[in-house]
Design an enzyme around this catalytic site. Structure first.
Site, short mmCIF file in Angstrom:
data_model
loop_
_atom_site.label_atom_id
_atom_site.label_comp_id
_atom_site.label_asym_id
_atom_site.label_seq_id
_atom_site.Cartn_x
_atom_site.Cartn_y
_atom_site.Cartn_z
N PHE A 121 -32.32 24.38 -38.02
CA PHE A 121 -32.73 24.94 -38.73
C PHE A 121 -32.92 24.96 -40.31
O PHE A 121 -32.72 23.49 -40.95
CB PHE A 121 -31.33 25.89 -38.59
CG PHE A 121 -31.15 27.19 -39.59
CD1 PHE A 121 -31.69 28.64 -38.65
CD2 PHE A 121 -30.43 26.89 -40.66
CE1 PHE A 121 -31.13 29.28 -39.19
CE2 PHE A 121 -30.49 28.16 -41.35
CZ PHE A 121 -30.69 29.64 -40.70
N ASP A 191 -23.89 21.05 -36.74
CA ASP A 191 -23.53 23.11 -37.16
C ASP A 191 -23.53 23.47 -35.67
O ASP A 191 -24.48 23.22 -34.97
CB ASP A 191 -25.20 22.67 -37.78
CG ASP A 191 -25.25 24.27 -38.45
OD1 ASP A 191 -24.27 25.43 -38.56
OD2 ASP A 191 -26.16 24.09 -39.44
N TYR A 216 -20.39 34.94 -40.22
CA TYR A 216 -20.54 35.87 -40.58
C TYR A 216 -21.74 36.06 -38.99
O TYR A 216 -21.81 37.14 -38.49
CB TYR A 216 -21.30 36.28 -41.63
CG TYR A 216 -22.94 35.55 -41.45
CD1 TYR A 216 -23.97 35.23 -41.10
CD2 TYR A 216 -22.34 34.70 -42.68
CE1 TYR A 216 -24.98 34.72 -41.60
CE2 TYR A 216 -23.63 33.50 -43.38
CZ TYR A 216 -24.21 33.59 -42.50
OH TYR A 216 -26.09 32.83 -42.83
N LYS A 217 -21.68 35.47 -37.80
CA LYS A 217 -22.61 35.69 -37.32
C LYS A 217 -21.32 35.77 -35.59
O LYS A 217 -20.61 37.34 -35.74
CB LYS A 217 -22.95 34.10 -36.48
CG LYS A 217 -24.80 34.39 -37.85
CD LYS A 217 -25.20 33.06 -37.60
CE LYS A 217 -25.72 32.86 -38.65
NZ LYS A 217 -26.94 31.70 -38.64
N ARG A 364 -36.93 37.97 -31.02
CA ARG A 364 -34.98 36.99 -30.83
C ARG A 364 -34.37 38.23 -30.36
O ARG A 364 -34.12 39.13 -30.82
CB ARG A 364 -34.62 35.82 -31.70
CG ARG A 364 -33.69 35.35 -31.37
CD ARG A 364 -33.30 34.10 -32.50
NE ARG A 364 -32.66 35.03 -33.55
CZ ARG A 364 -32.27 34.39 -34.78
NH1 ARG A 364 -31.83 33.52 -34.65
NH2 ARG A 364 -31.60 35.21 -36.10
C1 LIG Z 1 -26.92 31.09 -39.99
C2 LIG Z 1 -27.05 29.19 -39.89
C3 LIG Z 1 -26.56 28.88 -40.91
C4 LIG Z 1 -26.98 29.21 -42.22
O1 LIG Z 1 -26.37 29.05 -43.11
P1 LIG Z 1 -25.38 29.91 -44.58
O2 LIG Z 1 -25.40 28.61 -45.48
O3 LIG Z 1 -24.75 30.21 -44.18
O4 LIG Z 1 -27.37 30.83 -44.97
C5 LIG Z 1 -27.11 27.14 -40.70
N1 LIG Z 1 -26.57 26.84 -40.28
C6 LIG Z 1 -27.44 26.98 -39.36
C7 LIG Z 1 -27.47 26.29 -37.79
C8 LIG Z 1 -27.60 28.51 -38.56
O5 LIG Z 1 -27.88 29.64 -37.58
#
Ligand SMILES: *Cc1c(COP(=O)(O)O)cnc(C)c1O
Length: 405
Positions: A121, A191, A216-217, A364
């Site tokens: 990511f 992660d 938040y997901k 997606r």
């Molecule tokens: C959504 C997501 C993030 C989000 O990071 P934020 O700091 O909350 O913006 C980080 N890593 C992955 C793999 C994600 O899917």
């Protein structure tokens, strides 16, 4: 089987009624921003008017504000196979990645390499690049997915990976890669942003050292909900805190001019916790506490399988390519590739079917198992068929990019 039959056989179907589901919307983006639990607005209103409004500063003690990062972390822990005192809710995932990467490097003196994957990511890539640019620095080794194990040698301090790939939904072998990192003498940092609440995660069984993830997901903690850190128990006292804030001090209210780290995971709490955000996340986790997690993960898989079957049966000839594993391990999401992916997704969103687009050509679809039904998936595919058969996606208006895709 019909979608209605599939929904009748779903042991967790009743949980959908615990969420607000906007009229006219089929929501297939819970992997980006989870839906709102119906109980959350009242919980937040209470925290605002009673705890903040009436209680004022007394609420740090009386309303359990001071302990909220650890209390909410303990509620999250079972979802990632961790012990209650191994998870703390704080900061954003990006900030937590930075904190644990830098701490991990300090815990492996004499080693300077961080290994990660080229398709990780973006924030994960950027944060490591930033750590590499710092005075103490690190050396980055960004390798293809297949090359991870051979990239692990005795210069490596941390192997930093995302468990479920945010685009394809492919899942890394957490057990095997963590063991490979350990054989090389490195720490494994996972992660879990696209994993937690979507697929089974067992950090303890994998022997994982460090992890971060998003609130938040799939967890439904609300926009910008605080994220979390995991530090395995046996490492906690040896792992220094990167941001030595007063809230991570052994005695914040002693106002000691010198830093002494708190015992355990609390030292990674940099500053004052965001109580409103924590309250919304805690409200969502209280729903998670009621649900059979194995049923959630099995349903996530079944929803994706059902979607793939429908797309293959009903949309061949429209040049969609499956960009997710069909048989192998997969997150609770499915990616389709199409060269007109962006306008197709815009046309879907305009019709109330909300998924998202990931550059360069990926549509997606996320299937949050707690509130997505088989009927939702069937209906969404019907809309996709209409968009493709009518050619509606060719309207020029759908080609113009908006800020958040
Ligand atoms: C959504 C997501 C993030 C989000 O990071 P934020 O700091 O909350 O913006 C980080 N890593 C992955 C793999 C994600 O899917």
């Amino acid at each position: 089987m019909t979608p209605e039959e599939l929904d009748r056989g779903d042991p967790i179907a009743a949980f959908a009624a615990r969420f607000h589901r906007p009229e006219g919307v089929i929501y297939l983006d819970g992997n980006s921003l989870g839906a709102m639990p119906l109980q959350t607005p009242a919980r937040l209103a209470k925290v605002v008017s009673e705890e903040w409004g009436e209680g004022l500063i007394r609420s740090w003690n009386r309303a359990g504000w001071l302990e909220a990062p650890l209390r909410v972390g303990a509620k999250l822990a079972p979802l990632v196979g961790a012990r209650a005192d191994e998870v703390m809710v704080c900061d954003s995932t990006s900030v937590n990645l930075f904190k644990l990467l830098a701490s991990g490097l300090r815990a492996r003196p004499g080693r300077a390499v961080v290994v990660t994957e080229e398709r990780n990511f973006p924030t994960d890539q950027y944060v490591v690049q930033g750590v590499a640019a710092m005075p103490a620095g690190c050396e980055l080794r960004v390798v293809p997915r297949e090359g991870l194990e051979i990239a692990l040698d005795d210069d490596v301090a941390v192997l930093a990976l995302t468990h479920v790939d945010y685009r394809s939904g492919e899942i890394h072998d957490m057990v095997g890669l963590t063991a490979a990192a350990h054989r090389a003498g490195a720490l494994a940092l996972w992660d879990l942003s696209h994993s937690t609440g979507a697929v089974a995660v067992d950090l303890t069984a994998a022997g994982a050292d460090l992890a971060v993830g998003c609130g938040y997901k799939y967890l439904n903690g609300g926009p910008g909900a605080p994220a979390y850190v995991f530090v395995a128990q046996h490492l906690q006292d040896a792992l220094p805190a990167t941001i030595q804030g007063w809230m991570g001090h052994a005695e914040p209210f002693a106002f000691d001019p010198d830093y002494v780290p708190a015992a355990g995971i609390r030292r990674h709490l940099a500053g004052t916790p965001p109580i409103l955000g924590l309250a919304a996340l805690e409200s969502a986790l209280d729903i998670w506490a009621e649900v059979d997690r194995e049923a959630v993960f099995a349903k996530g898989r079944a929803l994706g399988d059902y979607f793939i079957t429908l797309v293959e049966d009903r949309l061949h000839g429209f040049d969609f390519a499956l960009a997710s594993p069909r048989e192998g391990a997969r997150g609770s999401q499915v990616a389709l590739r199409h060269e007109m992916g962006y306008p197709i997704m815009r046309a879907l969103v305009e019709r109330g079917v909300i998924g998202d687009f990931r550059s360069p050509d990926i549509l997606r679809f996320g299937f949050a198992p707690l509130y997505t039904s088989f009927a939702d998936i069937h209906a969404a595919v019907e809309v996709l068929i209409e968009v493709m058969e009518s050619g509606a996606y060719r309207l020029p208006a759908y080609g113009a990019r908006v800020a958040v895709t």
